[in-house]
Every structure is written in C-alpha cells, then in structure tokens.
Design a protein around this motif. Structure first.
Motif, PDB file in Angstrom:
ATOM      1  N   PHE A   1       0.927  -7.685 -27.185  1.00 26.90           N
ATOM      2  CA  PHE A   1      -0.386  -7.985 -26.624  1.00 26.90           C
ATOM      3  C   PHE A   1      -0.362  -7.923 -25.096  1.00 26.90           C
ATOM      4  N   ASN A   2       0.666  -8.532 -24.491  1.00 27.48           N
ATOM      5  CA  ASN A   2       0.773  -8.468 -23.035  1.00 27.48           C
ATOM      6  C   ASN A   2       1.037  -7.059 -22.557  1.00 27.48           C
ATOM      7  N   ARG A   3       1.837  -6.306 -23.316  1.00 27.89           N
ATOM      8  CA  ARG A   3       2.140  -4.930 -22.928  1.00 27.89           C
ATOM      9  C   ARG A   3       0.869  -4.086 -22.928  1.00 27.89           C
ATOM     10  N   TYR A   4       0.064  -4.199 -23.985  1.00 23.42           N
ATOM     11  CA  TYR A   4      -1.184  -3.434 -24.043  1.00 23.42           C
ATOM     12  C   TYR A   4      -2.137  -3.848 -22.919  1.00 23.42           C
ATOM     13  N   TYR A   5      -2.208  -5.160 -22.672  1.00 23.34           N
ATOM     14  CA  TYR A   5      -3.094  -5.644 -21.609  1.00 23.34           C
ATOM     15  C   TYR A   5      -2.674  -5.067 -20.259  1.00 23.34           C
ATOM     16  N   LEU A   6      -1.374  -5.099 -19.975  1.00 27.97           N
ATOM     17  CA  LEU A   6      -0.904  -4.617 -18.681  1.00 27.97           C
ATOM     18  C   LEU A   6      -1.000  -3.098 -18.557  1.00 27.97           C
ATOM     19  N   GLN A   7      -0.884  -2.392 -19.662  1.00 28.89           N
ATOM     20  CA  GLN A   7      -1.111  -0.950 -19.618  1.00 28.89           C
ATOM     21  C   GLN A   7      -2.546  -0.655 -19.190  1.00 28.89           C
ATOM     22  N   ASP A   8      -3.502  -1.400 -19.748  1.00 26.16           N
ATOM     23  CA  ASP A   8      -4.896  -1.222 -19.349  1.00 26.16           C
ATOM     24  C   ASP A   8      -5.110  -1.615 -17.886  1.00 26.16           C
ATOM     25  N   GLU A   9      -4.453  -2.707 -17.454  1.00 22.54           N
ATOM     26  CA  GLU A   9      -4.554  -3.122 -16.062  1.00 22.54           C
ATOM     27  C   GLU A   9      -3.996  -2.044 -15.127  1.00 22.54           C
ATOM     28  N   LEU A  10      -2.878  -1.466 -15.517  1.00 21.84           N
ATOM     29  CA  LEU A  10      -2.273  -0.416 -14.688  1.00 21.84           C
ATOM     30  C   LEU A  10      -3.216   0.772 -14.548  1.00 21.84           C
ATOM     31  N   LEU A  11      -3.858   1.177 -15.649  1.00 19.15           N
ATOM     32  CA  LEU A  11      -4.817   2.286 -15.585  1.00 19.15           C
ATOM     33  C   LEU A  11      -5.983   1.953 -14.665  1.00 19.15           C
ATOM     34  N   ARG A  12      -6.499   0.738 -14.781  1.00 18.36           N
ATOM     35  CA  ARG A  12      -7.627   0.326 -13.947  1.00 18.36           C
ATOM     36  C   ARG A  12      -7.241   0.327 -12.467  1.00 18.36           C
TER      37      ARG A  12
ATOM     38  N   GLN B   1       0.827  -1.206   0.000  1.00 23.40           N
ATOM     39  CA  GLN B   1       0.000   0.000   0.000  1.00 23.40           C
ATOM     40  C   GLN B   1       0.866   1.263   0.000  1.00 23.40           C
ATOM     41  N   PRO B   2       1.759   1.362  -1.001  1.00 24.10           N
ATOM     42  CA  PRO B   2       2.633   2.536  -1.081  1.00 24.10           C
ATOM     43  C   PRO B   2       1.865   3.756  -1.559  1.00 24.10           C
ATOM     44  N   GLU B   3       2.390   4.915  -1.292  1.00 27.65           N
ATOM     45  CA  GLU B   3       1.796   6.149  -1.799  1.00 27.65           C
ATOM     46  C   GLU B   3       2.335   6.482  -3.185  1.00 27.65           C
ATOM     47  N   LEU B   4       3.481   5.907  -3.533  1.00 24.86           N
ATOM     48  CA  LEU B   4       4.132   6.201  -4.808  1.00 24.86           C
ATOM     49  C   LEU B   4       4.730   4.926  -5.376  1.00 24.86           C
ATOM     50  N   ILE B   5       4.449   4.656  -6.660  1.00 23.23           N
ATOM     51  CA  ILE B   5       5.076   3.539  -7.360  1.00 23.23           C
ATOM     52  C   ILE B   5       5.944   4.112  -8.474  1.00 23.23           C
ATOM     53  N   LEU B   6       7.212   3.725  -8.482  1.00 20.99           N
ATOM     54  CA  LEU B   6       8.151   4.096  -9.534  1.00 20.99           C
ATOM     55  C   LEU B   6       8.313   2.895 -10.458  1.00 20.99           C
ATOM     56  N   MET B   7       8.178   3.118 -11.751  1.00 22.61           N
ATOM     57  CA  MET B   7       8.221   2.018 -12.712  1.00 22.61           C
ATOM     58  C   MET B   7       9.288   2.309 -13.764  1.00 22.61           C
ATOM     59  N   ASP B   8      10.288   1.436 -13.843  1.00 23.31           N
ATOM     60  CA  ASP B   8      11.398   1.619 -14.781  1.00 23.31           C
ATOM     61  C   ASP B   8      11.228   0.669 -15.964  1.00 23.31           C
ATOM     62  N   GLU B   9      10.559   1.162 -17.009  1.00 29.73           N
ATOM     63  CA  GLU B   9      10.282   0.388 -18.226  1.00 29.73           C
ATOM     64  C   GLU B   9       9.767  -1.007 -17.882  1.00 29.73           C
ATOM     65  N   PRO B  10       8.696  -1.108 -17.093  1.00 34.52           N
ATOM     66  CA  PRO B  10       8.269  -2.412 -16.577  1.00 34.52           C
ATOM     67  C   PRO B  10       7.700  -3.352 -17.632  1.00 34.52           C
ATOM     68  N   PHE B  11       7.265  -2.812 -18.781  1.00 33.80           N
ATOM     69  CA  PHE B  11       6.632  -3.657 -19.790  1.00 33.80           C
ATOM     70  C   PHE B  11       7.503  -3.865 -21.023  1.00 33.80           C
ATOM     71  N   ALA B  12       8.729  -3.372 -20.981  1.00 34.14           N
ATOM     72  CA  ALA B  12       9.579  -3.372 -22.180  1.00 34.14           C
ATOM     73  C   ALA B  12       9.901  -4.776 -22.678  1.00 34.14           C
ATOM     74  N   ALA B  13       9.988  -5.745 -21.774  1.00 38.09           N
ATOM     75  CA  ALA B  13      10.378  -7.104 -22.171  1.00 38.09           C
ATOM     76  C   ALA B  13       9.202  -7.945 -22.656  1.00 38.09           C
ATOM     77  N   LEU B  14       8.002  -7.389 -22.627  1.00 38.40           N
ATOM     78  CA  LEU B  14       6.810  -8.158 -22.982  1.00 38.40           C
ATOM     79  C   LEU B  14       6.442  -7.965 -24.451  1.00 38.40           C
ATOM     80  N   ASP B  15       5.711  -8.952 -24.994  1.00 37.23           N
ATOM     81  CA  ASP B  15       5.208  -8.795 -26.356  1.00 37.23           C
ATOM     82  C   ASP B  15       4.103  -7.751 -26.377  1.00 37.23           C
TER      83      ASP B  15
END
Length: 261
Positions: free
Chosen positions: A171-182, A155-169
């Motif tokens: 389809f997975n990258r788009y899916y996880l981007q939507d998950e992150l927004l949700r 339950q952090p107040e801030l999440i830092l993300m360093d290119e977290p989806f770069a290694a994914l294909d």
C-alpha cells in the motif's frame, strides 16, 4: 529539430577484483536520456544496475567509457544529481524539517530562506504538518517521503533512485509511486530508477532498460506508450508485463517488442 540528450552513457564498462579474480560487472553499456524523462533500469540481482547508477552519479569511475550530463563529463558527485536508496538515510537526532534542510546547509541560502524551502518541499510531499517530529515518530513510508523532500529541496536536475520503495509494504509502495509521478510531473526532474519490480517499471517509466548479467549488458529497451497514471489491471499494461517477463525468464532468442497501442 532533434532534441539533444540530457544524459549520455557512452560505452561504459566496469570490473572489480574479487578473491584474486577480475569480475566484469558492466560491459559496453550505452544509452541516452532526454531531460524530464523517467527511466527504469530493470534486471535481476547481480546485473550491475546499482554499479551503473553509481557511475552515472559520479560515485564510481568507469574503467572504460564515460557519462555525459548536460554536456559535461561526470568525474565526481555534484549537486545537480542526487541519489536515493532503500535506507532513507535520515539523521535520528534531527527533526523532519532539519533533515530536509540538511542538503541546503553550507549553501548560499540564509537560515530563514533555508527553512522556507524545506517547508515548501515538505508540503509538496504531504508532510507539512510533520516538520517538528523526529524520524522514529513517523512511518517508513513517511520517512521515504522526507528523503524525497530532502532530495528535491536541493533542486537537482537528476534524481537517481536505487530500489527506493522495496522495503515498504504494497500500500505504501503504490502510494509513493503515485506521489513520485505527481512530483516528477510538477518539478520536471529527470529520474533514473533502478528496480527488479516489473510492475513498478511499467507503472512509472517512459522507457524501461532491461539488463542481463555476467557481465551486465543492455538486453532490450522498451518504450512504454501508455498514458499516466496507468491502470495495472488493464490488458495493455498486462501485455507489457508479459513481454518483459518473457524477456527475462525464457531462454530463447526474443523477437523485437512492438506494440500497436
């Protein structure tokens, strides 16, 4: 009433020694972030994006300037802030559920409460039925979702993300981007995302901070006014994309970026 900044990066500079020479990686970087914003730091390799992220998280100390989070100067890592990398960092000998519990161990929660919270956040990322599996038994996209669940469980107040989806294909990258927004909309967590992907920055961010290299400095800052979720094929999305692309790739003075959208 003007909302005060949750995060303030105050004239931060950083240099490293390399082969007997001092290389200035960041120079006089300054910006503010409101609570609950999602910000992308966009730039090509070598512009100091990851170094800046590490300074915000307290993993590196600036040579000059300071970072203030919620009124307190950052001098070391703390549990209010967590960082996610491309490498999911899951322990292969621990189950998915046990990996999510990892950040809760040593805290105030008992064993039962710890497992309940871990299951809550596994459910949040859609992996409630995968808790007994081990990392090698799930896909790369699922492993990144486990890493996100582990981060959220603290339950952090801030999440830092360093290119977290770069290694994914794609389809997975788009899916996880939507998950992150949700998830970000539900949890109201502040997110700073380092990326070199222009489309990702536009799709996810409330603002994009563009950096140039040698030394790393803020070149431009762009507010994305499109409602979320965004349509990558829409002409307004493409206008932002074109403006950012030109900012990075054409060697000429750039006008102020203004949109009437």
């Amino acid at each position: 009433m003007v909302e005060s900044a949750f995060i303030r990066v105050d004239n931060v500079s950083k240099a490293f020694r390399n082969k007997g020479q001092t290389v200035r990686v960041l120079n006089d970087v300054a910006f503010e972030i409101k609570r609950g914003e999602m910000i992308s730091i966009l730039g090509e390799s070598g512009c100091g994006k990851s170094t800046l992220l590490n300074i915000i998280g307290g993993f590196e100390k600036p040579d000059e300037g300071k970072v203030i989070i919620d009124g307190n100067q950052v001098t070391q890592p703390n549990r209010k802030c967590i960082i996610l990398f491309q490498n999911y960092g899951l322990l292969p000998w621990r189950s998915v559920l046990e990996n999510v519990e990892l950040g809760l161990e040593g805290g105030k929660l008992g064993v039962k409460e710890r497992k309940e919270r871990a299951r809550t956040y596994l459910n949040l990322v859609g992996l409630g039925d995968k808790g007994d599996l081990f990392p090698h038994e799930i896909s790369g996209g699922m492993q990144q979702r486990v890493a996100i669940a582990r981060a959220l469980a603290i339950q952090p107040e801030l999440i830092l993300m360093d290119e977290p989806f770069a290694a994914l294909d794609t389809f997975n990258r788009y899916y996880l981007q939507d998950e992150l927004l949700r998830i970000q909309d539900q949890e109201k967590t502040t997110v700073i995302l380092v990326t070199h992907d222009i489309d990702e920055a536009i799709y996810l961010s409330d603002r994009v901070i563009m950096m140039k290299a040698n030394p790393g400095e803020i070149d431009k800052e762009l507010t994305i006014t499109l409602s979320k979720p965004r349509d990558r094929s829409h002409e307004d999305f493409q206008r932002y994309r074109k403006a950012i692309f030109e900012q990075f790739h054409f060697n000429r003075p750039a006008p102020s970026i203004e949109f009437n959208i």
